[in-house]
Write a protein that holds these residues in place. Structure first.
Motif, PDB file in Angstrom:
ATOM      1  N   GLU A   1      15.064 -38.062  51.166  1.00 12.43           N
ATOM      2  CA  GLU A   1      13.877 -38.267  51.995  1.00 12.43           C
ATOM      3  C   GLU A   1      14.325 -39.702  52.512  1.00 12.43           C
ATOM      4  O   GLU A   1      14.009 -40.011  53.665  1.00 12.43           O
ATOM      5  CB  GLU A   1      12.574 -37.767  51.321  1.00 12.43           C
ATOM      6  CG  GLU A   1      12.523 -36.296  51.566  1.00 12.43           C
ATOM      7  CD  GLU A   1      12.042 -35.919  50.897  1.00 12.43           C
ATOM      8  OE1 GLU A   1      11.213 -34.978  50.685  1.00 12.43           O
ATOM      9  OE2 GLU A   1      10.969 -36.844  49.418  1.00 12.43           O
ATOM     10  N   LEU A   2      14.397 -40.794  50.988  1.00 14.58           N
ATOM     11  CA  LEU A   2      14.289 -41.407  51.237  1.00 14.58           C
ATOM     12  C   LEU A   2      15.152 -42.301  51.849  1.00 14.58           C
ATOM     13  O   LEU A   2      15.494 -43.256  53.090  1.00 14.58           O
ATOM     14  CB  LEU A   2      14.659 -42.321  49.893  1.00 14.58           C
ATOM     15  CG  LEU A   2      13.405 -42.671  49.224  1.00 14.58           C
ATOM     16  CD1 LEU A   2      13.763 -42.899  47.788  1.00 14.58           C
ATOM     17  CD2 LEU A   2      12.215 -43.179  49.856  1.00 14.58           C
ATOM     18  N   SER A   3      16.351 -41.625  52.702  1.00 14.31           N
ATOM     19  CA  SER A   3      17.377 -42.152  53.181  1.00 14.31           C
ATOM     20  C   SER A   3      17.841 -42.082  54.335  1.00 14.31           C
ATOM     21  O   SER A   3      17.879 -42.810  54.965  1.00 14.31           O
ATOM     22  CB  SER A   3      19.108 -41.096  52.230  1.00 14.31           C
ATOM     23  OG  SER A   3      20.428 -41.083  52.960  1.00 14.31           O
TER      24      SER A   3
ATOM     25  N   ARG B   1      20.158 -44.721  45.367  1.00  9.36           N
ATOM     26  CA  ARG B   1      20.043 -44.897  44.191  1.00  9.36           C
ATOM     27  C   ARG B   1      20.243 -45.841  43.315  1.00  9.36           C
ATOM     28  O   ARG B   1      19.648 -45.534  42.758  1.00  9.36           O
ATOM     29  CB  ARG B   1      21.639 -44.129  43.985  1.00  9.36           C
ATOM     30  CG  ARG B   1      21.389 -42.604  43.498  1.00  9.36           C
ATOM     31  CD  ARG B   1      22.765 -42.258  42.814  1.00  9.36           C
ATOM     32  NE  ARG B   1      22.781 -40.544  43.663  1.00  9.36           N
ATOM     33  CZ  ARG B   1      23.548 -40.126  44.199  1.00  9.36           C
ATOM     34  NH1 ARG B   1      24.272 -41.000  44.664  1.00  9.36           N
ATOM     35  NH2 ARG B   1      23.842 -39.087  45.815  1.00  9.36           N
ATOM     36  N   GLN B   2      20.793 -47.002  43.893  1.00 11.37           N
ATOM     37  CA  GLN B   2      20.560 -47.988  42.847  1.00 11.37           C
ATOM     38  C   GLN B   2      19.778 -49.135  43.426  1.00 11.37           C
ATOM     39  O   GLN B   2      19.711 -49.499  42.434  1.00 11.37           O
ATOM     40  CB  GLN B   2      22.562 -48.878  43.913  1.00 11.37           C
ATOM     41  CG  GLN B   2      23.392 -47.620  43.324  1.00 11.37           C
ATOM     42  CD  GLN B   2      24.989 -48.391  44.202  1.00 11.37           C
ATOM     43  OE1 GLN B   2      24.736 -49.708  45.030  1.00 11.37           O
ATOM     44  NE2 GLN B   2      25.970 -48.782  43.397  1.00 11.37           N
ATOM     45  N   GLY B   3      19.225 -49.131  44.065  1.00 12.30           N
ATOM     46  CA  GLY B   3      17.699 -49.448  44.586  1.00 12.30           C
ATOM     47  C   GLY B   3      17.171 -48.786  43.491  1.00 12.30           C
ATOM     48  O   GLY B   3      15.885 -49.029  42.852  1.00 12.30           O
ATOM     49  N   ILE B   4      16.721 -47.378  43.113  1.00 12.03           N
ATOM     50  CA  ILE B   4      16.101 -46.958  42.650  1.00 12.03           C
ATOM     51  C   ILE B   4      16.376 -47.505  40.539  1.00 12.03           C
ATOM     52  O   ILE B   4      15.437 -47.434  40.351  1.00 12.03           O
ATOM     53  CB  ILE B   4      16.239 -45.748  42.814  1.00 12.03           C
ATOM     54  CG1 ILE B   4      15.619 -44.552  43.971  1.00 12.03           C
ATOM     55  CG2 ILE B   4      15.300 -44.405  41.192  1.00 12.03           C
ATOM     56  CD1 ILE B   4      15.719 -43.025  43.813  1.00 12.03           C
ATOM     57  N   GLU B   5      17.925 -47.565  40.530  1.00 11.74           N
ATOM     58  CA  GLU B   5      17.497 -48.025  39.039  1.00 11.74           C
ATOM     59  C   GLU B   5      17.830 -49.147  39.406  1.00 11.74           C
ATOM     60  O   GLU B   5      17.389 -49.608  38.047  1.00 11.74           O
ATOM     61  CB  GLU B   5      19.456 -47.788  39.412  1.00 11.74           C
ATOM     62  CG  GLU B   5      20.250 -47.953  37.492  1.00 11.74           C
ATOM     63  CD  GLU B   5      19.730 -47.112  36.685  1.00 11.74           C
ATOM     64  OE1 GLU B   5      19.426 -47.042  35.932  1.00 11.74           O
ATOM     65  OE2 GLU B   5      20.134 -45.518  37.173  1.00 11.74           O
ATOM     66  N   LEU B   6      17.410 -50.486  40.145  1.00 14.09           N
ATOM     67  CA  LEU B   6      16.604 -51.416  40.197  1.00 14.09           C
ATOM     68  C   LEU B   6      14.927 -51.099  39.090  1.00 14.09           C
ATOM     69  O   LEU B   6      14.900 -51.713  38.289  1.00 14.09           O
ATOM     70  CB  LEU B   6      16.921 -52.258  41.272  1.00 14.09           C
ATOM     71  CG  LEU B   6      17.576 -52.805  41.809  1.00 14.09           C
ATOM     72  CD1 LEU B   6      17.711 -53.385  43.154  1.00 14.09           C
ATOM     73  CD2 LEU B   6      18.597 -54.225  40.809  1.00 14.09           C
ATOM     74  N   LEU B   7      14.861 -50.160  40.232  1.00 11.18           N
ATOM     75  CA  LEU B   7      13.291 -49.972  39.698  1.00 11.18           C
ATOM     76  C   LEU B   7      13.089 -49.437  38.296  1.00 11.18           C
ATOM     77  O   LEU B   7      12.230 -49.319  37.422  1.00 11.18           O
ATOM     78  CB  LEU B   7      12.393 -49.091  40.863  1.00 11.18           C
ATOM     79  CG  LEU B   7      12.821 -49.785  41.751  1.00 11.18           C
ATOM     80  CD1 LEU B   7      12.210 -49.208  42.566  1.00 11.18           C
ATOM     81  CD2 LEU B   7      10.936 -51.055  41.614  1.00 11.18           C
ATOM     82  N   VAL B   8      13.885 -48.554  37.808  1.00 10.52           N
ATOM     83  CA  VAL B   8      14.007 -48.346  36.597  1.00 10.52           C
ATOM     84  C   VAL B   8      14.690 -49.330  35.162  1.00 10.52           C
ATOM     85  O   VAL B   8      14.337 -48.758  34.269  1.00 10.52           O
ATOM     86  CB  VAL B   8      15.509 -46.635  36.363  1.00 10.52           C
ATOM     87  CG1 VAL B   8      15.851 -46.365  34.823  1.00 10.52           C
ATOM     88  CG2 VAL B   8      14.797 -45.601  36.968  1.00 10.52           C
ATOM     89  N   ASN B   9      15.287 -50.093  35.708  1.00 11.53           N
ATOM     90  CA  ASN B   9      15.478 -50.919  34.528  1.00 11.53           C
ATOM     91  C   ASN B   9      14.558 -51.930  34.430  1.00 11.53           C
ATOM     92  O   ASN B   9      14.336 -52.727  33.859  1.00 11.53           O
ATOM     93  CB  ASN B   9      17.393 -51.645  35.248  1.00 11.53           C
ATOM     94  CG  ASN B   9      18.334 -51.094  35.054  1.00 11.53           C
ATOM     95  OD1 ASN B   9      18.321 -50.031  34.596  1.00 11.53           O
ATOM     96  ND2 ASN B   9      19.161 -51.474  35.741  1.00 11.53           N
ATOM     97  N   GLU B  10      13.443 -52.443  35.687  1.00 12.67           N
ATOM     98  CA  GLU B  10      12.456 -52.836  35.682  1.00 12.67           C
ATOM     99  C   GLU B  10      11.481 -52.705  34.553  1.00 12.67           C
ATOM    100  O   GLU B  10      10.559 -53.025  34.740  1.00 12.67           O
ATOM    101  CB  GLU B  10      12.278 -53.572  36.838  1.00 12.67           C
ATOM    102  CG  GLU B  10      13.149 -54.001  37.331  1.00 12.67           C
ATOM    103  CD  GLU B  10      12.706 -54.885  38.409  1.00 12.67           C
ATOM    104  OE1 GLU B  10      11.442 -54.980  39.159  1.00 12.67           O
ATOM    105  OE2 GLU B  10      14.035 -55.649  39.215  1.00 12.67           O
TER     106      GLU B  10
ATOM    107  N   ARG C   1      22.591 -42.582  50.370  1.00 14.44           N
ATOM    108  CA  ARG C   1      22.184 -42.526  49.226  1.00 14.44           C
ATOM    109  C   ARG C   1      22.762 -42.852  48.014  1.00 14.44           C
ATOM    110  O   ARG C   1      22.040 -43.145  46.901  1.00 14.44           O
ATOM    111  CB  ARG C   1      21.982 -40.506  49.009  1.00 14.44           C
ATOM    112  CG  ARG C   1      21.449 -39.922  49.351  1.00 14.44           C
ATOM    113  CD  ARG C   1      22.038 -38.233  49.583  1.00 14.44           C
ATOM    114  NE  ARG C   1      21.197 -37.522  47.987  1.00 14.44           N
ATOM    115  CZ  ARG C   1      21.839 -36.964  48.119  1.00 14.44           C
ATOM    116  NH1 ARG C   1      22.430 -35.972  48.538  1.00 14.44           N
ATOM    117  NH2 ARG C   1      21.328 -36.616  46.603  1.00 14.44           N
ATOM    118  N   MET C   2      23.824 -43.448  48.005  1.00 11.73           N
ATOM    119  CA  MET C   2      24.563 -44.444  47.255  1.00 11.73           C
ATOM    120  C   MET C   2      23.491 -45.409  46.849  1.00 11.73           C
ATOM    121  O   MET C   2      23.122 -45.949  45.931  1.00 11.73           O
ATOM    122  CB  MET C   2      25.867 -44.712  47.030  1.00 11.73           C
ATOM    123  CG  MET C   2      26.106 -45.940  46.314  1.00 11.73           C
ATOM    124  SD  MET C   2      26.663 -44.699  44.596  1.00 11.73           S
ATOM    125  CE  MET C   2      27.910 -43.658  45.063  1.00 11.73           C
TER     126      MET C   2
END
Length: 71
Positions: A44-46, A57-66, A53-54
């Protein structure tokens, strides 16, 4: 031997990751996604952002890491 040129691709990709991050943050800040709710799917975000989607995924990972999102 050739020296690799800096094509600026990395900075462009970083901007795309930040675009994902900022979009998700706006969903949270505008209370379109409540605490404990799931964010929209990668697909949906894509589609919404016109990004792979890659990249999503990497943008989501930034928020997870924060610590803003949990997997």
């Amino acid at each position: 031997m050739n020296v690799a040129r800096d094509t600026g691709e990395k900075s462009t990709m970083e901007k795309k990751y930040n675009q994902v991050k900022n979009y998700i943050m706006s969903l949270i800040e505008e209370q379109k996604v409540a605490r404990g709710e799931k964010i929209p799917s990668e697909r949906e975000l894509s589609e919404a952002l016109g990004l792979s989607r890659m990249t999503i995924r990497q943008g989501i990972e930034l928020l997870v890491n924060e610590g803003i999102l949990k997997k």
